[in-house]
Design a protein around this motif. Structure first.
Motif, PDB file in Angstrom:
ATOM      1  N   HIS A 251     -28.443  52.928 -18.822  1.00 53.04           N
ATOM      2  CA  HIS A 251     -29.090  54.090 -19.439  1.00 53.04           C
ATOM      3  C   HIS A 251     -28.046  55.088 -19.921  1.00 53.04           C
ATOM      4  O   HIS A 251     -28.133  55.613 -21.054  1.00 53.04           O
ATOM      5  N   ARG A 254     -26.323  53.895 -23.047  1.00 54.69           N
ATOM      6  CA  ARG A 254     -27.183  54.057 -24.227  1.00 54.69           C
ATOM      7  C   ARG A 254     -27.184  55.514 -24.695  1.00 54.69           C
ATOM      8  O   ARG A 254     -27.099  55.808 -25.892  1.00 54.69           O
ATOM      9  N   GLU A 255     -27.240  56.451 -23.738  1.00 53.63           N
ATOM     10  CA  GLU A 255     -27.225  57.876 -24.071  1.00 53.63           C
ATOM     11  C   GLU A 255     -25.896  58.288 -24.695  1.00 53.63           C
ATOM     12  O   GLU A 255     -25.841  59.182 -25.551  1.00 53.63           O
ATOM     13  N   ARG A 259     -22.272  50.633 -26.689  1.00 56.25           N
ATOM     14  CA  ARG A 259     -23.027  49.384 -26.706  1.00 56.25           C
ATOM     15  C   ARG A 259     -22.591  48.475 -25.554  1.00 56.25           C
ATOM     16  O   ARG A 259     -21.406  48.401 -25.232  1.00 56.25           O
ATOM     17  N   SER A 340     -24.740  41.212 -20.044  1.00 58.69           N
ATOM     18  CA  SER A 340     -24.147  42.555 -19.920  1.00 58.69           C
ATOM     19  C   SER A 340     -22.632  42.514 -19.734  1.00 58.69           C
ATOM     20  O   SER A 340     -21.960  43.529 -19.858  1.00 58.69           O
TER      21      SER A 340
END
Length: 341
Positions: A251, A254-255, A259, A340
């Protein structure tokens, strides 16, 4: 039991021997008795059996962690399943606090139910210290920890798991890697941090390892600490001490416009059921909780039966020279590679 005996065409004593797994019963006789039990929906009366055998066949579990946490909850589930397969009941007492009085109260609750042995699921150091001050009257086995000095528990090799995660990041070219720590009072946290640092040290002079402040196993803490770590523009990988905090890191990335995995690689620990469905799916370290439960219950049952065979009481160390104890190797972890990292 008389009705079961009549339906199976055997004596009541034979039914009793089947219930108690007596070795003298022929397989075909055992199957006939079990079929009659199933047909009549027969269930042994636990209280009556205790009066007859003077045994409860009950294992107590002393739990000192929030049941919502994946590791402790999975450990408890594994112990219950393994105990059932071994022919034992399970009763659970949760410790209300880290004080010796709270541990004693939970143990008194278990002893009042005539448990024959106790599994301790208490990874926090403060609870382990309280346990050390309490005298147990039945055998016990701890299910926690990481095989650190003085740790007699059944455990997954946490240090090796952390090394697997860190080694994977190094092998994929990362040279500035952060470790997001769990709560410092947990033995697993210390072991995973140690494994990370050991692998970083083995990575060469061009490798930098950064240890974060402590999280609390939640995605919320992972997001907050992840945001702090991502303020470092040269950081390219984060190894999180559990999957929930890794979710928080995703999270935060992303904020921050980072990437995953192109700009940042993320690895977790535990392989929770949701890990494969994170965005992107999480590379993580899997713990075999089912095997952990089997080994824990096998060791405890061996101690229970060993103590019973010599007619003694005593604590966790009463049984000596056992085959299970001599082969108490840690359960190996497994790296699960996903998108990931």
């Amino acid at each position: 039991m008389r009705e079961v005996a009549a339906a199976a065409g055997v004596s009541r004593q034979t039914v009793s021997r089947v219930l108690n797994d007596h070795p003298s019963i022929r397989p075909d006789t055992r199957e006939r008795v079990l079929a009659a039990m199933a047909e009549l929906n027969f269930r042994p009366n636990r209280a009556a059996r205790m009066l007859t055998t003077a045994r409860s066949r009950t294992i107590g579990v002393l739990a000192a962690s929030a049941s919502s946490l994946f590791g402790p909850a999975s450990s408890l589930d594994a112990v219950e399943n393994a105990a059932r397969e071994a022919g034992y009941f399970v009763t659970v007492a949760h410790v209300s606090g880290p004080e010796v009085a709270a541990v004693e109260a939970a143990l008194d609750h278990l002893m009042a139910q005539a448990v024959e042995g106790i599994v301790v699921i208490a990874p926090q150091q403060r609870v382990q210290d309280a346990m050390a001050a309490v005298s147990l009257q039945v055998p016990s086995v701890t299910l926690h920890g990481a095989g650190l000095a003085g740790d007699d528990g059944v455990f997954v090799d946490q240090v090796e798991g952390a090394r697997l995660a860190t080694r994977h990041l190094l092998a994929t070219g990362h040279r500035r890697i952060a470790h997001l720590c769990g709560p410092g009072d947990w033995s697993e946290t210390r072991a995973r941090r140690d494994g990370f640092l050991e692998e970083i040290a083995a990575g060469g002079e061009d490798v930098t390892g950064i240890v974060s402040r402590e999280g609390d196993w939640t995605a919320e803490s992972g997001a907050a600490i992840g945001a702090e770590l991502l303020a470092d523009p040269e950081l390219t990988a984060i190894f999180s001490s559990n999957d929930q905090m890794a979710l928080g890191v995703l999270h935060a990335a992303r904020e921050a416009g980072r990437r995953v995995p192109e700009d940042l690689a993320v690895v977790g620990f535990d392989d929770i059921p949701e890990a494969a469905y994170f965005a992107p799916p999480l590379t993580t370290v899997k713990q075999d909780f089912a095997e952990l439960g089997r080994r824990c219950v096998a060791r405890l049952v061996e101690r229970i039966e060993g103590v019973g065979a010599v007619g003694g009481g005593g604590g966790a160390g009463s049984a000596t020279g056992s085959a299970t104890d001599s082969a108490a190797a840690p359960v190996p972890p497994q790296l699960v590679v996903r998108a990931s990292a």
